[in-house]
Design an enzyme around this catalytic site. Structure first.
Site, PDB file in Angstrom:
ATOM      1  N   ASN A  49      -7.389  -6.337  -5.926  1.00  8.85           N
ATOM      2  CA  ASN A  49      -6.667  -7.403  -6.608  1.00  8.85           C
ATOM      3  C   ASN A  49      -5.168  -7.100  -6.664  1.00  8.85           C
ATOM      4  O   ASN A  49      -4.390  -7.659  -5.916  1.00  8.85           O
ATOM      5  CB  ASN A  49      -7.232  -7.610  -8.020  1.00  8.85           C
ATOM      6  CG  ASN A  49      -6.757  -8.918  -8.644  1.00  8.85           C
ATOM      7  OD1 ASN A  49      -5.769  -9.495  -8.222  1.00  8.85           O
ATOM      8  ND2 ASN A  49      -7.460  -9.381  -9.648  1.00  8.85           N
ATOM      9  N   ASP A  50      -4.768  -6.190  -7.545  1.00  6.67           N
ATOM     10  CA  ASP A  50      -3.337  -5.948  -7.751  1.00  6.67           C
ATOM     11  C   ASP A  50      -2.644  -5.426  -6.500  1.00  6.67           C
ATOM     12  O   ASP A  50      -1.464  -5.730  -6.279  1.00  6.67           O
ATOM     13  CB  ASP A  50      -3.137  -4.953  -8.899  1.00  6.67           C
ATOM     14  CG  ASP A  50      -3.673  -5.495 -10.205  1.00  6.67           C
ATOM     15  OD1 ASP A  50      -3.524  -6.698 -10.449  1.00  6.67           O
ATOM     16  OD2 ASP A  50      -4.265  -4.711 -10.977  1.00  6.67           O
ATOM     17  N   ILE A  51      -3.333  -4.649  -5.676  1.00  8.93           N
ATOM     18  CA  ILE A  51      -2.679  -4.039  -4.507  1.00  8.93           C
ATOM     19  C   ILE A  51      -2.463  -5.046  -3.379  1.00  8.93           C
ATOM     20  O   ILE A  51      -1.815  -4.725  -2.378  1.00  8.93           O
ATOM     21  CB  ILE A  51      -3.479  -2.835  -3.982  1.00  8.93           C
ATOM     22  CG1 ILE A  51      -4.864  -3.275  -3.488  1.00  8.93           C
ATOM     23  CG2 ILE A  51      -3.596  -1.758  -5.045  1.00  8.93           C
ATOM     24  CD1 ILE A  51      -5.626  -2.179  -2.782  1.00  8.93           C
ATOM     25  N   VAL A  52      -2.974  -6.285  -3.506  1.00 15.41           N
ATOM     26  CA  VAL A  52      -2.747  -7.345  -2.517  1.00 15.41           C
ATOM     27  C   VAL A  52      -2.143  -8.575  -3.197  1.00 15.41           C
ATOM     28  O   VAL A  52      -2.268  -9.686  -2.688  1.00 15.41           O
ATOM     29  CB  VAL A  52      -4.052  -7.723  -1.780  1.00 15.41           C
ATOM     30  CG1 VAL A  52      -4.544  -6.569  -0.923  1.00 15.41           C
ATOM     31  CG2 VAL A  52      -5.151  -8.149  -2.768  1.00 15.41           C
ATOM     32  N   SER A  63      -6.215  -5.145 -14.269  1.00 16.37           N
ATOM     33  CA  SER A  63      -5.016  -5.248 -15.094  1.00 16.37           C
ATOM     34  C   SER A  63      -4.927  -6.577 -15.828  1.00 16.37           C
ATOM     35  O   SER A  63      -4.067  -6.759 -16.682  1.00 16.37           O
ATOM     36  CB  SER A  63      -3.772  -5.080 -14.219  1.00 16.37           C
ATOM     37  OG  SER A  63      -3.658  -6.167 -13.319  1.00 16.37           O
TER      38      SER A  63
END
Length: 480
Positions: free
Chosen positions: A408-411, A449
């Site tokens: 999620n957050d890393i893309v 997050s």
């Protein structure tokens, strides 16, 4: 009993093995051998320390070693890779608590020696450590007291901090940042009181100062980590790893154990370096991570337009069959679903069809650095197609299909497109530049997050809903 020469030689050998172990873990192909270096080094360290000069109490020590070995073996056999970060946090707590107990014991022995000296100056039936203390000059005893203070403070902070980190990673404690009224002022006040207690102790005050010092440090560790958001837990675990190393080094000085000093320094420095690398990968300031939760928006987040469009296995398979270049981005969702074997099977089938398939690994994918690499190695994915973010990020624009599995957050493109986003400035994998993006995800909820991801609403993105392993197994027969 073994002579001191043997123990010193063993300490050097174990230290070399530990260094080789750390060095080898930087490479997937050498990692297994590196782990064995560490195992052998620790076995050498324990054996030669236990049977060194002045050591006794084997009737208690040997049963404790056996019990600890059995517990460790059972834990290693039962813990899944997805639970490894919280296991690491739990083990850090043990190191911290051990440091506190050893420091307390060291001061009690110091007081016993001083009391005996005051009576008749005899050695009496001193333990090996007390006999060592009895040989120290007054200035050396002052250094011993400083080491005791450091061991208690760092160890206590590590213990409660690691317990809270374990709870947040395991979902037993709310992952949102939570602090008592007063926030960081409470931590600062507790730190000042700890310093005053340390000064009192060094000035000759009683053992009660060390008890209160430990209580305050326990509170600081608890409150400090409670105030950090769940998405920052990987950095926190790495930081606590560093703390545990410095606590061990402090106790090594207390016990005059060179091997413990070297090992603690290795763990402490490597943990600090890893924390720095992770903060850099997240574009985060290390101090900000420790003093606050995840990110910190500067205003209202940008509105997300569009809708999440679902696709089934046949639609994904059709795109894969037509594609020439494919990049797979694994995340924690792959680990939770234990989908690495299904991913490996898909890769083998695609490569057999002559397609270029590679993996893109973000430095903080999963819960610990290297988490995804270990899972893929476990599933026998070739090392040469597993690439780090910096090696592959510019290739997404020329890629036909990207499959995101549980990330999620890393893309999240908001990191680059929305200056008000809590993750603004964080380096991410630019998957949205590919022609087509398929996101394997359980549902429409946000990630760990709690930040919404605009990627899921883009025109070239499709949501492949369902458990990752089941979805991939449904996809496999349809890929030609």
């Amino acid at each position: 009993m073994l002579g001191q020469g043997f123990v010193s030689a063993a300490a050097i050998a174990a230290s070399v093995l530990f260094i080789l172990s750390l060095g080898g873990l930087s490479n997937q192909e050498k990692a297994k051998r590196a782990v064995w270096y560490g195992i052998i080094g620790m076995a050498v360290a324990v054996f030669f320390t236990a049977f060194g000069p002045g050591i006794g109490g084997y009737w208690l020590m040997i049963p404790m070693i056996i019990i600890g070995a059995v517990i460790g073996a059972r834990m290693a056999g039962r813990v899944e890779m997805t639970e490894m970060p919280q296991l690491v946090a739990a083990l850090h707590s043990c190191v911290g608590l051990a440091a506190v107990f050893v420091a307390w014991s060291a001061d009690l022995e110091r007081r016993r020696v001083l009391a005996a000296r005051a009576v008749d100056g005899a050695m009496h039936d001193f333990s090996a450590f007390a006999a060592l203390v009895a040989t120290k000059a007054p200035d050396e005893l002052t250094f011993l007291q400083v080491e005791v203070v450091l061991g208690i403070f760092i160890g206590a902070v590590t213990f409660t901090g690691s317990v809270i980190a374990f709870g947040k990673l395991a979902g037993k404690v709310d992952g949102k940042p939570r602090q008592l009224p007063g926030g960081h002022l409470l931590n600062a006040g507790a730190a000042v009181l700890s310093l005053l207690l340390a000064i009192l102790y060094l000035s000759g005050a009683g053992f009660w100062t060390l008890l209160l010092l430990a209580a305050l440090a326990f509170f600081i560790g608890y409150h400090l980590i409670m105030g950090i958001g769940g998405a920052d837990m990987p950095v926190v675990v790495s930081m606590l790893n560093s703390y545990s190393g410095w606590a061990a080094a402090a106790i090594g000085f207390t016990l005059s154990n060179d091997l413990l000093i070297v090992t603690g320094a290795l763990v402490g420095s490597s943990g600090a370096i890893l924390s720095y690398i992770m903060c850099k990968a997240m574009n985060r300031n290390f101090v900000n991570v420790i003093l606050g939760g995840f990110g910190g928006s500067q205003g209202p987040a940008a509105e997300i337009e569009g809708e999440q469009v679902a696709i089934d296995a046949s639609g994904v398979a059709s795109a894969l069959n037509d594609a020439e270049s494919i990049i797979i981005v694994p995340g924690y969702g792959m680990a939770v679903a234990q989908a690495q074997t299904a991913v490996s099977d898909l890769v083998r089938k695609l490569r057999a069809a002559g397609k270029e398939v590679r993996f893109a690994i973000h430095p903080v994918a999963g819960r610990l650095p290297g988490h995804m690499n270990v899972l893929l190695a476990e599933a026998r994915v070739p090392y040469d197609i597993v690439l780090e973010m910096d090696e592959i990020n510019d290739d997404f624009a020329s890629t036909d299909v990207v499959i995101v599995i549980g990330s999620n957050d890393i893309v999240n493109p908001a990191a680059q497109e929305d200056p008000n986003s809590p993750i603004a400035g964080m380096p991410v994998l630019k998957v949205w530049e590919a022609k087509q993006v398929f996101i394997s995800k359980r549902g429409q909820g946000t990630g760990y997050s709690g930040i919404e991801n605009p990627l899921f609403f883009k025109d070239n993105s499709r949501m492949f809903y369902g458990d990752a392993r089941e979805s991939l197994n449904a996809l496999l027969p349809l890929v030609e």
